[in-house]
Design an enzyme around this catalytic site. Sequence first.
Site, PDB file in Angstrom:
ATOM      1  N   LYS A  22      -4.089  15.755  53.044  1.00  0.00           N
ATOM      2  CA  LYS A  22      -2.672  15.967  52.716  1.00  0.00           C
ATOM      3  C   LYS A  22      -2.260  15.203  51.463  1.00  0.00           C
ATOM      4  CE  LYS A  22       0.779  13.562  54.699  1.00  0.00           C
ATOM      5  NZ  LYS A  22       1.752  13.072  53.706  1.00  0.00           N
ATOM      6  N   ASN A  23      -2.589  13.904  51.424  1.00  0.00           N
ATOM      7  CA  ASN A  23      -2.058  13.083  50.333  1.00  0.00           C
ATOM      8  C   ASN A  23      -2.706  13.392  48.979  1.00  0.00           C
ATOM      9  OD1 ASN A  23      -0.235  11.913  52.011  1.00  0.00           O
ATOM     10  ND2 ASN A  23      -1.398  10.016  52.323  1.00  0.00           N
ATOM     11  N   CYS A 117      13.381   5.745  54.410  1.00  0.00           N
ATOM     12  CA  CYS A 117      12.756   4.427  54.322  1.00  0.00           C
ATOM     13  C   CYS A 117      12.214   4.120  55.700  1.00  0.00           C
ATOM     14  CB  CYS A 117      13.760   3.359  53.900  1.00  0.00           C
ATOM     15  SG  CYS A 117      14.405   3.613  52.263  1.00  0.00           S
ATOM     16  N   ARG A 122      10.984   1.459  50.618  1.00  0.00           N
ATOM     17  CA  ARG A 122       9.896   2.114  49.893  1.00  0.00           C
ATOM     18  C   ARG A 122      10.394   2.439  48.482  1.00  0.00           C
ATOM     19  NH1 ARG A 122       6.956   6.625  53.373  1.00  0.00           N
ATOM     20  NH2 ARG A 122       5.270   6.164  51.940  1.00  0.00           N
ATOM     21  N   ASP A 306      -1.938   4.032  57.424  1.00  0.00           N
ATOM     22  CA  ASP A 306      -1.689   5.318  58.093  1.00  0.00           C
ATOM     23  C   ASP A 306      -2.473   5.454  59.400  1.00  0.00           C
ATOM     24  OD1 ASP A 306       0.076   6.039  56.147  1.00  0.00           O
ATOM     25  OD2 ASP A 306      -1.193   7.526  55.180  1.00  0.00           O
ATOM     26  N   ARG A 398       3.995  18.230  59.767  1.00  0.00           N
ATOM     27  CA  ARG A 398       3.975  17.982  58.318  1.00  0.00           C
ATOM     28  C   ARG A 398       2.567  17.651  57.835  1.00  0.00           C
ATOM     29  NH1 ARG A 398       6.486  13.198  57.096  1.00  0.00           N
ATOM     30  NH2 ARG A 398       5.536  13.655  55.115  1.00  0.00           N
TER      31      ARG A 398
HETATM   32  C1  UD1 Z   1       1.145   6.629  50.029  1.00  0.00           C
HETATM   33  C2  UD1 Z   1       0.829   7.662  51.093  1.00  0.00           C
HETATM   34  C3  UD1 Z   1       1.133   7.110  52.470  1.00  0.00           C
HETATM   35  C4  UD1 Z   1       0.416   5.793  52.686  1.00  0.00           C
HETATM   36  C5  UD1 Z   1       0.667   4.843  51.529  1.00  0.00           C
HETATM   37  C6  UD1 Z   1      -0.203   3.587  51.612  1.00  0.00           C
HETATM   38  C7  UD1 Z   1       1.199   9.746  49.940  1.00  0.00           C
HETATM   39  C8  UD1 Z   1       2.061  10.934  49.757  1.00  0.00           C
HETATM   40  N1  UD1 Z   1       1.635   8.834  50.842  1.00  0.00           N
HETATM   41  O1  UD1 Z   1       2.547   6.344  50.113  1.00  0.00           O
HETATM   42  O2  UD1 Z   1       0.678   8.063  53.427  1.00  0.00           O
HETATM   43  O3  UD1 Z   1       0.900   5.196  53.865  1.00  0.00           O
HETATM   44  O4  UD1 Z   1       0.369   5.479  50.276  1.00  0.00           O
HETATM   45  O5  UD1 Z   1      -1.549   3.921  51.688  1.00  0.00           O
HETATM   46  O6  UD1 Z   1       0.145   9.610  49.343  1.00  0.00           O
HETATM   47  N2  UD1 Z   1       5.858  -0.159  46.367  1.00  0.00           N
HETATM   48  C9  UD1 Z   1       6.728  -0.822  45.523  1.00  0.00           C
HETATM   49  N3  UD1 Z   1       7.174  -0.173  44.405  1.00  0.00           N
HETATM   50  C10 UD1 Z   1       6.781   1.097  44.092  1.00  0.00           C
HETATM   51  C11 UD1 Z   1       5.901   1.753  44.952  1.00  0.00           C
HETATM   52  C12 UD1 Z   1       5.445   1.114  46.091  1.00  0.00           C
HETATM   53  O7  UD1 Z   1       7.101  -1.975  45.772  1.00  0.00           O
HETATM   54  O8  UD1 Z   1       7.221   1.625  43.062  1.00  0.00           O
HETATM   55  C13 UD1 Z   1       5.347  -0.839  47.573  1.00  0.00           C
HETATM   56  C14 UD1 Z   1       5.713  -0.123  48.877  1.00  0.00           C
HETATM   57  O9  UD1 Z   1       6.981  -0.510  49.336  1.00  0.00           O
HETATM   58  C15 UD1 Z   1       4.592  -0.554  49.791  1.00  0.00           C
HETATM   59  C16 UD1 Z   1       3.400  -0.670  48.837  1.00  0.00           C
HETATM   60  O10 UD1 Z   1       3.934  -0.780  47.533  1.00  0.00           O
HETATM   61  O11 UD1 Z   1       4.864  -1.831  50.322  1.00  0.00           O
HETATM   62  C17 UD1 Z   1       2.436   0.495  48.887  1.00  0.00           C
HETATM   63  O12 UD1 Z   1       3.161   1.719  48.733  1.00  0.00           O
HETATM   64  P1  UD1 Z   1       2.482   3.010  48.076  1.00  0.00           P
HETATM   65  O13 UD1 Z   1       1.021   2.798  48.006  1.00  0.00           O
HETATM   66  O14 UD1 Z   1       3.206   3.327  46.826  1.00  0.00           O
HETATM   67  O15 UD1 Z   1       2.798   4.115  49.155  1.00  0.00           O
HETATM   68  P2  UD1 Z   1       3.273   5.601  48.922  1.00  0.00           P
HETATM   69  O16 UD1 Z   1       2.727   6.118  47.629  1.00  0.00           O
HETATM   70  O17 UD1 Z   1       4.734   5.698  49.168  1.00  0.00           O
END
Ligand code: UD1
Length: 429
Positions: A22-23, A117, A122, A306, A398
């Site tokens: 999916k991701n 969130c 997030r 996850d 989803r």
């Molecule tokens: C993606 C995955 C999700 C998975 C996560 C972590 C997709 C669509 N979703 O989510 O299934 O659980 O990776 O493996 O691929 N953060 C910041 N600033 C940012 C972005 C992230 O502080 O701009 C923080 C987040 O709050 C979190 C950490 O970084 O604590 C990791 O988040 P991130 O890896 O970005 O997760 P997603 O891309 O939202």
Amino acid sequence: MDKIVIHGGKPLNGEISVSGMKNAAVAIVLSTLLVEDKCLIENLPDIADINVSLEILRSMGAKVERKDRNTAYIDTRSAKQGVSPYDLVRKMRASYYLIGAELGRFGRAYVGCPGGCDFGQRPIDQHIKGFEALGAKVTVRDGYIDANTDEGLKGTSIYMDVVTVGGTINTMIAAVKAEGTTIIENAAHEPHVVDTANFLNACGAKISGAGTDVIKIRGVKQLHGTTYPIIPDMIEAGTYMILAAATGGRIRVSNLIPKHIDSISAKLVEMNVNVEEEDEAVVVERKGDLSKVNIKTLPYPGFPTDMNPQIGVLACLANGTSMITEGVFENRFRYVEELKRMGAEIKVDGRVAVISGKGELMGARVRAVDLRAGIAMVIAGLAASGITEIDDIYHIQRGYERVIEKLSAVGADIKLIHVPDSGAYDKTE
Ligand code: UD1
């Protein structure tokens, strides 16, 4: 809203084949916008998030044609930049990839903020940091992100303050057609970062280092169409491995990349579960009582966040006290209240859950509070004695393809009951 009804307590046996990830698929489908040509995407999971991604592209004028359930032609030549329909964008968090793809293709993006969130805060500040470093002006107002560049994006060096999957992929997508070379440091290593880079390279991009801390992108003027198969979903694979351990049967989980599930296999072995690795499959079988375990979720190659809810269920079925520390999101333990309805004894303090495993769970009426929490309830229901009813299962749909069909094929007594829709939808992953 539909619900799932399970008569649990039976060992499950047989084979489950893993679908496309999916991701990776959401990033690849939305980044076809950048390609401006016709692509054939194979091994696409038939799940709600992909249908929404394809619908978003259609709404922008792209031609999308499903060849079969898991294959789609996407031709983005006629796509136009506009306001992406908010009712589609809000349906999934990964719509943030539209910002990178629109910026890279049109030099402008106007996209509704990905809401929700569900695991605590997030933010997308690191995505914005990446776009700004490439020369975009970004403003966030009225629930929309407006990013634009008058002089085109320019390659640069960007250090990510946190390891972020979405931030890494989004900056990489935007940089593919930027002028000059972009270097992303402290990049995420996840297999979907690599798969997205491999897809873009197959279209003519020049990305190296994906899967390491440093990704280098040499900008190209044009991309071309390609045929690309999405990699198997390591989280779906891990979910069915835990299902085998939870129900006490023997399940061959096929069509996976064993390297991607190393951290999950290692923890199952610690819990007294046999994991036999084949070339593209694993056979999982519980040896006797499950042992307690300590886990900390981390970015790849650590134990995936996850998989936190699924391993949480397994810890309830073990004997002894287990500890799960969440190392990625602020709040990933919303599933705990649901598990308690099934007789689980769990104490959560901040990012740590202490689980007093009693070796059993009891059927109850529970909710799927998000995607992975939802599938964890399915595992719990199948392992528990009695009947479990799960509400709000649109979360599960989803991200898990043909879940009822796959589980019924290994002997699960599981049924989907149709209840008229109330229109709710979440936007977690
Ligand atoms: C993606 C995955 C999700 C998975 C996560 C972590 C997709 C669509 N979703 O989510 O299934 O659980 O990776 O493996 O691929 N953060 C910041 N600033 C940012 C972005 C992230 O502080 O701009 C923080 C987040 O709050 C979190 C950490 O970084 O604590 C990791 O988040 P991130 O890896 O970005 O997760 P997603 O891309 O939202």
